[in-house]
Design a protein around this motif. Structure first.
Motif, PDB file in Angstrom:
ATOM      1  N   ARG A  79     -11.011  10.632  -4.878  1.00  0.00           N
ATOM      2  CA  ARG A  79     -11.264   9.274  -4.397  1.00  0.00           C
ATOM      3  C   ARG A  79     -10.597   8.233  -5.297  1.00  0.00           C
ATOM      4  NH1 ARG A  79     -16.187   8.553  -1.003  1.00  0.00           N
ATOM      5  NH2 ARG A  79     -17.043  10.609  -0.531  1.00  0.00           N
ATOM      6  N   ARG A  80     -10.217   7.140  -4.678  1.00  0.00           N
ATOM      7  CA  ARG A  80      -9.701   5.995  -5.427  1.00  0.00           C
ATOM      8  C   ARG A  80     -10.885   5.110  -5.795  1.00  0.00           C
ATOM      9  NH1 ARG A  80      -6.268   0.917  -4.082  1.00  0.00           N
ATOM     10  NH2 ARG A  80      -4.999   0.752  -5.970  1.00  0.00           N
ATOM     11  N   CYS A  81     -11.045   4.844  -7.077  1.00  0.00           N
ATOM     12  CA  CYS A  81     -12.268   4.213  -7.588  1.00  0.00           C
ATOM     13  C   CYS A  81     -11.985   2.824  -8.156  1.00  0.00           C
ATOM     14  CB  CYS A  81     -12.871   5.114  -8.667  1.00  0.00           C
ATOM     15  SG  CYS A  81     -14.331   4.433  -9.477  1.00  0.00           S
ATOM     16  N   ALA A 107     -11.199  11.608  -9.993  1.00  0.00           N
ATOM     17  CA  ALA A 107     -10.737  10.497  -9.159  1.00  0.00           C
ATOM     18  C   ALA A 107      -9.218  10.495  -9.084  1.00  0.00           C
ATOM     19  CB  ALA A 107     -11.236   9.171  -9.721  1.00  0.00           C
ATOM     20  N   ASP A 152     -12.133   4.098  -2.196  1.00  0.00           N
ATOM     21  CA  ASP A 152     -13.100   5.049  -1.653  1.00  0.00           C
ATOM     22  C   ASP A 152     -14.436   5.019  -2.385  1.00  0.00           C
ATOM     23  OD1 ASP A 152     -11.025   6.340   0.067  1.00  0.00           O
ATOM     24  OD2 ASP A 152     -10.210   6.904  -1.887  1.00  0.00           O
ATOM     25  N   LEU A 153     -14.426   4.457  -3.576  1.00  0.00           N
ATOM     26  CA  LEU A 153     -15.636   4.402  -4.398  1.00  0.00           C
ATOM     27  C   LEU A 153     -15.595   3.104  -5.192  1.00  0.00           C
ATOM     28  CD1 LEU A 153     -18.141   6.036  -5.258  1.00  0.00           C
ATOM     29  CD2 LEU A 153     -16.754   7.087  -7.052  1.00  0.00           C
ATOM     30  N   SER A 213     -12.905   1.976   2.123  1.00  0.00           N
ATOM     31  CA  SER A 213     -12.371   2.883   3.137  1.00  0.00           C
ATOM     32  C   SER A 213     -13.476   3.289   4.116  1.00  0.00           C
ATOM     33  CB  SER A 213     -11.776   4.124   2.474  1.00  0.00           C
ATOM     34  OG  SER A 213     -12.806   4.935   1.918  1.00  0.00           O
ATOM     35  N   SER A 222     -14.751   6.069   4.908  1.00  0.00           N
ATOM     36  CA  SER A 222     -15.683   7.058   4.352  1.00  0.00           C
ATOM     37  C   SER A 222     -16.114   6.706   2.929  1.00  0.00           C
ATOM     38  CB  SER A 222     -15.039   8.445   4.357  1.00  0.00           C
ATOM     39  OG  SER A 222     -13.857   8.445   3.559  1.00  0.00           O
ATOM     40  N   GLY A 223     -15.842   5.465   2.531  1.00  0.00           N
ATOM     41  CA  GLY A 223     -16.114   5.070   1.154  1.00  0.00           C
ATOM     42  C   GLY A 223     -17.578   4.770   0.870  1.00  0.00           C
TER      43      GLY A 223
END
Length: 311
Positions: A143-145, A164, A216-217, A251, A253-254
């Motif tokens: 995930r991109r945080c 991440a 995403d996070l 996102s 689904s984030g």
């Protein structure tokens, strides 16, 4: 511990936790929840941060330190304890005279963090966020945080430790961002995909939205009050617009970890506020993570930290 039996009782309640999890940094006394209203005691590898919110606890400092030394004798008999007192009183705030400033490392699970004792109430690591850091680590893989108000980067370390794909850390303080970089080095994460951004969080979110960035996070954990160049930030006043901006760059689904650290707002009130904001963005509030066991909450002693996941 005849003079302070509550300390002995608090240690008995936490002994298994500290030993099983091999905690370097943990809370020994959590105010009214441990029968000691107006007092908190945090242990950082034998350095005790003692925060008083009631003047009565200053009347027998030596006695309180002696009681803590008994805990130390069982926990770390080869290390002489150090005591760092901090006042959070109407007419007295900040570090009290005592031990010299100490800067050292503590370990939490697989992560290492630089902490400072003797510089005031903030050590560089918020112990009540331990379980949330673990959850971020579990969720972060691929995930991109985005870590807003990142402080010394503990959540960033957790995200990168969890795999991440990239982490972006935002804070106005260049001192905190430098501290974050040291934490990354301690954990051999300095070569992982990461950017530190010295910026106001709201301004960064505006730029991110204009640039089409997606995360995403997102960790939203602002201070209660802050002051930047030509502006001020108030959690109660400004939280809504920050959350809306975070939802805009999330996102499909984030997830967002939304945190609030004040006793002025009840957990239920914060939850209802988040639900309304999430509904507008067609999202939902999932749950409130349980606080760490060493930060117990009771009906008469609710915690200052409120945190909820939004998806």
């Amino acid at each position: 511990m005849a003079d302070f039996p509550q300390i002995h009782a608090a240690w008995q309640r936490r002994r298994a936790l500290v030993r099983e999890q091999r905690l370097d940094a943990w809370r020994l006394v959590h105010g009214a929840a441990d029968g000691m209203e107006g007092l908190s005691v945090d242990d950082y590898r034998g350095r005790y941060l003692i925060t008083v919110e009631a003047e009565a606890w200053l009347e027998d400092r030596a006695g309180l330190e002696a009681a803590l030394a008994e805990v130390q004798e069982e926990l770390r008999p080869a290390f002489a304890p150090k005591f760092y007192w901090v006042a959070n009183l109407p007419k007295q705030r900040g570090a009290l005279p005592g031990e010299e400033i100490d800067r050292f490392e503590v370990v939490e699970d697989a992560s290492r963090f630089e902490v400072h004792l003797g510089e005031g109430p903030h050590t560089g690591l918020f112990l009540d966020q331990r379980e949330n850091r673990r959850e971020v680590c579990k969720l972060a893989k691929g995930r991109r945080c985005l870590n807003l108000f990142c402080h010394t980067g503990a959540f960033t370390v957790a995200a990168l430790q969890g795999g991440a794909s990239e982490a972006v850390s935002v804070d106005l303080s260049k001192n905190y961002l430098a501290w974050l970089e040291r934490n990354l080095e301690l954990n051999e994460l300095e070569d992982r995909p990461h950017r530190s951004v010295a910026s106001d969080a709201a301004a960064y979110l505006e730029r991110a939205a204009r640039g089409g960035e997606v995360f995403d996070l997102v960790i939203l954990d602002p201070p209660t009050f802050g002051r930047g160049k030509g502006s001020t930030f108030s959690t109660i006043r400004d939280y809504g617009r920050l959350l809306a901006a975070c939802l805009q760059i999330l996102s499909p689904s984030g997830r967002i970890l939304a945190c609030l650290n004040t006793r002025k707002v009840a957990a239920e009130e914060f939850r209802d506020f988040l639900k309304e904001a999430a509904k507008t963005a067609r999202r939902k509030v999932l749950r409130r993570p349980a606080p760490p066991p060493d930060f117990p909450e009771t009906a008469g002693a609710p915690g200052a930290l409120k945190a909820y996941w939004i998806a």
